[in-house]
Design a protein around this motif. Sequence first.
Motif, short mmCIF file in Angstrom:
data_model
loop_
_atom_site.label_atom_id
_atom_site.label_comp_id
_atom_site.label_asym_id
_atom_site.label_seq_id
_atom_site.Cartn_x
_atom_site.Cartn_y
_atom_site.Cartn_z
N LEU A 102 -10.87 -83.75 -1.08
CA LEU A 102 -10.69 -83.02 0.17
C LEU A 102 -9.87 -81.76 -0.07
O LEU A 102 -10.17 -80.70 0.48
CB LEU A 102 -10.01 -83.91 1.22
CG LEU A 102 -9.77 -83.28 2.59
CD1 LEU A 102 -11.08 -82.85 3.24
CD2 LEU A 102 -9.02 -84.25 3.49
N SER A 103 -8.87 -81.86 -0.91
CA SER A 103 -8.01 -80.70 -1.22
C SER A 103 -8.83 -79.56 -1.82
O SER A 103 -8.59 -78.38 -1.53
CB SER A 103 -6.90 -81.10 -2.19
OG SER A 103 -7.44 -81.64 -3.38
N GLN A 108 -11.45 -74.22 -1.23
CA GLN A 108 -12.68 -73.42 -1.33
C GLN A 108 -13.00 -72.72 -0.01
O GLN A 108 -13.37 -71.55 0.01
CB GLN A 108 -13.86 -74.32 -1.73
CG GLN A 108 -13.79 -74.88 -3.13
CD GLN A 108 -14.18 -73.87 -4.19
OE1 GLN A 108 -13.33 -73.18 -4.72
NE2 GLN A 108 -15.46 -73.76 -4.46
N THR A 109 -12.84 -73.44 1.10
CA THR A 109 -13.17 -72.86 2.40
C THR A 109 -12.15 -71.80 2.81
O THR A 109 -12.51 -70.76 3.36
CB THR A 109 -13.29 -73.94 3.49
OG1 THR A 109 -12.08 -74.70 3.56
CG2 THR A 109 -14.46 -74.88 3.19
N VAL A 110 -10.89 -72.06 2.53
CA VAL A 110 -9.84 -71.07 2.86
C VAL A 110 -10.06 -69.79 2.05
O VAL A 110 -9.98 -68.68 2.59
CB VAL A 110 -8.43 -71.66 2.59
CG1 VAL A 110 -7.37 -70.56 2.61
CG2 VAL A 110 -8.11 -72.72 3.64
N ASN A 111 -10.36 -69.93 0.76
CA ASN A 111 -10.62 -68.76 -0.08
C ASN A 111 -11.82 -67.96 0.40
O ASN A 111 -11.89 -66.74 0.22
CB ASN A 111 -10.84 -69.19 -1.54
CG ASN A 111 -9.56 -69.66 -2.20
OD1 ASN A 111 -8.46 -69.35 -1.75
ND2 ASN A 111 -9.68 -70.44 -3.26
N GLY A 116 -10.64 -73.97 9.83
CA GLY A 116 -10.88 -75.29 10.38
C GLY A 116 -10.25 -76.38 9.54
O GLY A 116 -9.47 -77.19 10.03
N LEU A 117 -10.56 -76.39 8.24
CA LEU A 117 -10.08 -77.47 7.39
C LEU A 117 -8.66 -77.25 6.89
O LEU A 117 -8.04 -78.20 6.39
CB LEU A 117 -11.02 -77.65 6.18
CG LEU A 117 -12.49 -77.95 6.48
CD1 LEU A 117 -13.23 -78.27 5.20
CD2 LEU A 117 -12.63 -79.08 7.49
N GLU A 118 -8.13 -76.04 7.02
CA GLU A 118 -6.77 -75.77 6.50
C GLU A 118 -5.71 -76.65 7.16
O GLU A 118 -4.67 -76.95 6.58
CB GLU A 118 -6.41 -74.28 6.65
CG GLU A 118 -6.06 -73.81 8.05
CD GLU A 118 -7.25 -73.65 8.98
OE1 GLU A 118 -7.04 -73.45 10.19
OE2 GLU A 118 -8.41 -73.73 8.48
N THR A 119 -5.99 -77.12 8.38
CA THR A 119 -5.01 -77.98 9.07
C THR A 119 -4.93 -79.38 8.45
O THR A 119 -4.04 -80.15 8.76
CB THR A 119 -5.36 -78.12 10.56
OG1 THR A 119 -6.64 -78.74 10.68
CG2 THR A 119 -5.38 -76.77 11.25
N GLY A 125 -7.34 -87.94 -0.90
CA GLY A 125 -8.63 -88.60 -0.91
C GLY A 125 -9.81 -87.65 -1.02
O GLY A 125 -9.67 -86.45 -1.29
N THR A 126 -10.99 -88.19 -0.78
CA THR A 126 -12.25 -87.46 -0.92
C THR A 126 -12.79 -87.02 0.44
O THR A 126 -12.37 -87.52 1.48
CB THR A 126 -13.32 -88.34 -1.59
OG1 THR A 126 -13.53 -89.50 -0.77
CG2 THR A 126 -12.90 -88.75 -2.99
#
Length: 293
Positions: A102-103, A108-111, A116-119, A125-126
């Motif tokens: 997950l990290s 990848q999405t933040v870059n 959305g996922l940064e929170t 985990g996965t």
Amino acid sequence: MTALTEEFSDITRSDVPLAPYTWLNVGGPAQLFIEPRTREELSGVIAACQRDEIPVRLLGGGSNLLVRDEGFGGAVIHLAGEEFTSVSIDGTTVRAGAAAALSHVISQTVNAGLAGLETLVGIPGTLGGAIRGNAGGRHGDIGQFVRAVDVITSEGKEFTRQEDELAFDYRHSSINELVIVSAELALAEEDPDSLTRRMRKLWIMKKAAQPLSFQSAGCIFKNPRGLSAGALIEQAGLKGTRVGQCEVSDRHANFIVTHDGATSDEVLKLIDLVRTQVSEIHGVQLELEIQVW
């Protein structure tokens, strides 16, 4: 079990200790430990287990898992191939394998400038585990971004769950198939620099409040509706309480920290002690967030 082990001999091992694959680092071995490299192998393994009536468990990142000291008498499937860990981004759509950390998906999405996922930063985990348990926190859950999930049933059949077949609740999803293979998420464009700043701020706050540098799983108990499990445990005076080589974290009471030599039995006894005390003092029955095999 000979048919299964012969058919998939190059990806199957016997009596593999599971403790190193879990964040609590306790528990016994898997009778069979299978690491499929492709979807085809994965479907084949599952179908073979079904045919031979072998119990199956799927092992993800091991961050919300407690394996009993006697281990698991069946087949544990661990997704190892590149097909299960890849991450691709097309516009605001993210496609990723369920075994991707997950990290890694978050970074990848933040870059890529997708919000959305940064929170979710700091959640172990996965991706697959996060989706199945609708991982999240006070700033939101992953379920709100999930648009499609590829799954495999316990019979080895593959299909895709679309939006109307997906439902998410607190630490729960409607996905009950044996394996999540991959998922598609829809995010929103935002400036990468501001996203990175927000993510770092959340990470610093989480690092200060949780025992991330210690041997621990994610939260042990779900938060009762409108309440905090950690606060209830702390108010019951249980921070630092030990059973053998495991203890309630003195940093965040909803975490259990294990030390060298700890056993799964000790963790289970500590869980029971915490539940009993919280029930007696607050009249609240705590429900486990971690899985116990």
